[in-house]
Write a protein that holds these residues in place. Structure first.
Motif, PDB file in Angstrom:
ATOM      1  N   LYS B 110       0.839  -1.205   0.000  1.00 56.67           N
ATOM      2  CA  LYS B 110       0.000   0.000   0.000  1.00 56.67           C
ATOM      3  C   LYS B 110       0.869   1.247   0.000  1.00 56.67           C
ATOM      4  N   LYS B 111       1.917   1.193   0.799  1.00 56.80           N
ATOM      5  CA  LYS B 111       2.808   2.352   0.892  1.00 56.80           C
ATOM      6  C   LYS B 111       3.490   2.606  -0.455  1.00 56.80           C
ATOM      7  N   ALA B 112       3.896   1.540  -1.089  1.00 58.19           N
ATOM      8  CA  ALA B 112       4.580   1.688  -2.380  1.00 58.19           C
ATOM      9  C   ALA B 112       3.640   2.233  -3.440  1.00 58.19           C
ATOM     10  N   LEU B 113       2.400   1.806  -3.385  1.00 57.05           N
ATOM     11  CA  LEU B 113       1.442   2.209  -4.414  1.00 57.05           C
ATOM     12  C   LEU B 113       0.861   3.596  -4.173  1.00 57.05           C
ATOM     13  N   GLY B 114       0.855   4.030  -2.934  1.00 60.64           N
ATOM     14  CA  GLY B 114       0.298   5.337  -2.624  1.00 60.64           C
ATOM     15  C   GLY B 114      -1.138   5.426  -3.121  1.00 60.64           C
ATOM     16  N   GLY B 115      -1.427   6.484  -3.860  1.00 64.34           N
ATOM     17  CA  GLY B 115      -2.776   6.710  -4.342  1.00 64.34           C
ATOM     18  C   GLY B 115      -3.245   5.712  -5.383  1.00 64.34           C
ATOM     19  N   LYS B 116      -2.325   4.899  -5.873  1.00 60.21           N
ATOM     20  CA  LYS B 116      -2.717   3.914  -6.887  1.00 60.21           C
ATOM     21  C   LYS B 116      -3.108   2.568  -6.286  1.00 60.21           C
ATOM     22  N   ALA B 117      -3.061   2.468  -4.968  1.00 60.10           N
ATOM     23  CA  ALA B 117      -3.378   1.195  -4.335  1.00 60.10           C
ATOM     24  C   ALA B 117      -4.852   0.867  -4.492  1.00 60.10           C
ATOM     25  N   VAL B 118      -5.152  -0.377  -4.861  1.00 65.28           N
ATOM     26  CA  VAL B 118      -6.546  -0.804  -4.862  1.00 65.28           C
ATOM     27  C   VAL B 118      -7.035  -0.849  -3.424  1.00 65.28           C
ATOM     28  N   LYS B 119      -8.338  -0.626  -3.280  1.00 66.25           N
ATOM     29  CA  LYS B 119      -8.918  -0.688  -1.950  1.00 66.25           C
ATOM     30  C   LYS B 119      -9.076  -2.139  -1.515  1.00 66.25           C
ATOM     31  N   ARG B 120      -9.133  -2.306  -0.208  1.00 64.39           N
ATOM     32  CA  ARG B 120      -9.335  -3.643   0.322  1.00 64.39           C
ATOM     33  C   ARG B 120     -10.719  -4.154  -0.090  1.00 64.39           C
ATOM     34  N   PRO B 121     -10.775  -5.326  -0.664  1.00 65.32           N
ATOM     35  CA  PRO B 121     -12.079  -5.872  -1.022  1.00 65.32           C
ATOM     36  C   PRO B 121     -12.858  -6.301   0.223  1.00 65.32           C
ATOM     37  N   SER B 122     -14.107  -6.652  -0.002  1.00 67.36           N
ATOM     38  CA  SER B 122     -14.875  -7.319   1.052  1.00 67.36           C
ATOM     39  C   SER B 122     -14.691  -8.820   0.885  1.00 67.36           C
ATOM     40  N   PHE B 123     -14.604  -9.489   2.005  1.00 63.86           N
ATOM     41  CA  PHE B 123     -14.376 -10.930   1.974  1.00 63.86           C
ATOM     42  C   PHE B 123     -15.479 -11.674   2.698  1.00 63.86           C
ATOM     43  N   ASP B 124     -15.721 -12.877   2.238  1.00 60.95           N
ATOM     44  CA  ASP B 124     -16.618 -13.788   2.956  1.00 60.95           C
ATOM     45  C   ASP B 124     -15.971 -15.161   2.860  1.00 60.95           C
TER      46      ASP B 124
END
Lengths: 224, 236
Positions: B110-124
């Motif tokens: 996340k740190k490396a990607l900065g603003g380009k990081a995908v958001k955490r998905p929802s999991f089940d």
């Protein structure tokens, strides 16, 4: 309890620091050591060698540096294969330790065979080894295996960024993962998941070729 | 067969992930000179917002986001398993340690990607985490897949620092995989912690298909248009 460094593994005799060992270690290490790469790097006379793991051939024009890395890998694999073979032959291993030695030894033999086959006449010869009695009891076998496998992981990881040929990188990656599996397995055998941890850190640390070969040299395992 | 990436598409903000999955990561990309030398970086360390630096190819960004998605999944899996409370002894210890590692991987990516990081998905996770045996089998599958995923991308990465980071994570996933197999096997050696001399690799489409097949990644409730109250957004 701190994990044994490679140079602490020689338990019986003082590490053999005489010219034979030093020469062997330097021969494996030196950039300019033509004797180590008898055909001088590029596989000019070999043609399309047999497949590396993954079914990829080592082609003519493979960079000298990749050949050197493959021979470095082969040297480490020779060492591991010989270590496990001796440990099995000593017959002192039981249960899951014996299973580990058999399975892991078979893998290292496959690694040796694949690297030899890919390198063809450019392959370094198998050194002579003296494992200083570390194969003679289950405890020292396990501790030594742990260090050898951890070192193998760090060695492959340390070379990944230097490899130029995609096929060689693919093979290195395929072996790197397996050495890491070996390392975790033997750590779990020793410590049941506590100490040493099968996965001691979130990120694996690489070692340079010099660091690895220095450490190997200090064990005295390579006799010639 | 190109997998249906629908569940992940909303994270593919600039099409990079789809593009990478389609294999269009090579000839159009090139390294800019003087970029992001890997030397001196600590193992696993990526500069913050590396992708904001000039010249990081789109394919590398996609690979980082691909890795981040898998790490989000693993981190969430272990957290859920620990929360469910069914794990004992070595299983619990494994989940604690592996989970910490996956969380560290998430944070680094996340740190490396900065603003380009995908958001955490929802999991089940469908209850697999509530039983020690199914947890363990799932962990084996997930960790094995992680090894294959990283390994499958190593040859595609153009940026040296990103390759170094990927190569520092790949062996850890392999250690995790071997560890949980060793726990399950007890002293029997089966399942083998090291099933083959050469670890297989999987390309991105195969991994994404496998992930999709688990059903672990779900749509955000807020997006489904249902009347159900949106789940609190987790920031892991």
């Amino acid at each position: 309890m701190p994990e044994p460094a490679l140079h602490e593994i020689a338990t019986l005799d003082e590490v053999d620091r005489d010219g034979a060992v030093r020469e062997a270690a330097e021969a494996v290490r030196g950039d300019t050591r033509a004797a180590f790469f008898r055909k001088g790097g590029v596989l000019a006379g070999v043609g399309l060698a047999a497949a590396l793991p993954g079914g990829i051939a080592l082609a003519q024009g493979t960079p000298k540096s990749d050949v050197k890395i493959l021979n470095y890998a082969l040297t480490l694999e020779y060492l591991e294969a010989a270590f496990y073979a001796e440990a099995i032959a000593m017959g002192k291993l039981d249960g899951v330790t014996a299973t580990f030695a058999q399975v892991t030894g078979a893998h290292e033999n496959e690694h040796v065979a694949a690297l030899q086959q890919a390198l063809g006449s450019a392959a370094v010869k198998k050194p002579q080894f003296d494992f200083k009695g570390t194969t003679g009891s289950e405890g020292t076998f396990l501790r030594t295996a742990q260090t050898l496998e951890d070192t193998g992981v760090a060695a492959y990881q340390g070379q990944a960024g230097r490899i130029k040929t995609p096929a060689v990188l693919a093979s290195a990656g395929a072996i790197l993962a397996v050495e890491a599996r070996h390392a975790a397995w033997v750590r779990d055998i020793i410590g049941a998941g506590q100490s040493p941890s099968p996965a001691p850190a979130a990120f694996s640390k690489p070692l340079t070729m010099k660091e690895v070969l220095d450490a190997v040299g200090q064990t005295g395992f390579i006799k010639s | 067969m190109t997998p249906d990436l629908t569940p992940l598409k909303k994270f593919d903000t600039d099409g990079a992930l789809q593009e990478a999955a389609d294999g269009l990561t090579r000839s159009s990309l090139f390294r800019r000179g003087g970029l992001l030398v890997a030397g001196g970086l600590a193992a696993g360390a990526l500069p913050a917002a590396i992708v904001a630096a000039q010249g990081v190819p789109k394919g590398d960004i996609a690979i980082l986001n691909y890795a981040l998605t898998l790490e989000y999944l693993e981190a969430a899996f272990y957290r859920k398993a620990l929360d469910d409370g069914a794990l004992k002894g070595q299983y619990r210890r494994f989940a604690q340690v592996a989970g910490e590692h996956e969380q560290a991987h998430v944070e680094a990516l996340k740190k490396a990607l900065g603003g380009k990081a995908v958001k955490r998905p929802s999991f089940d996770f469908g209850g697999v985490t509530a039983d020690q045996a199914t947890f363990a089998q799932t962990a084996i599958t997930v960790e094995d897949l992680g090894v294959e995923a990283y390994q499958g991308q190593a040859g595609n990465i153009k940026t040296p620092a990103i390759l170094a980071a990927a190569i520092s994570i790949h062996p850890i996933e392999a250690r995790h995989a071997a560890w949980i197999r060793s726990i399950v096997g007890g002293g029997s050696g089966e399942p083998s912690p090291a099933p083959a001399a050469f670890n297989p690799a999987k390309d991105m489409s195969a991994v994404l298909a496998a992930v999709q097949g688990t059903g672990f990644i779900t749509m955000d409730r807020a997006e489904s248009g249902s009347a159900v109250t949106a789940q609190p957004q987790m920031t892991g």
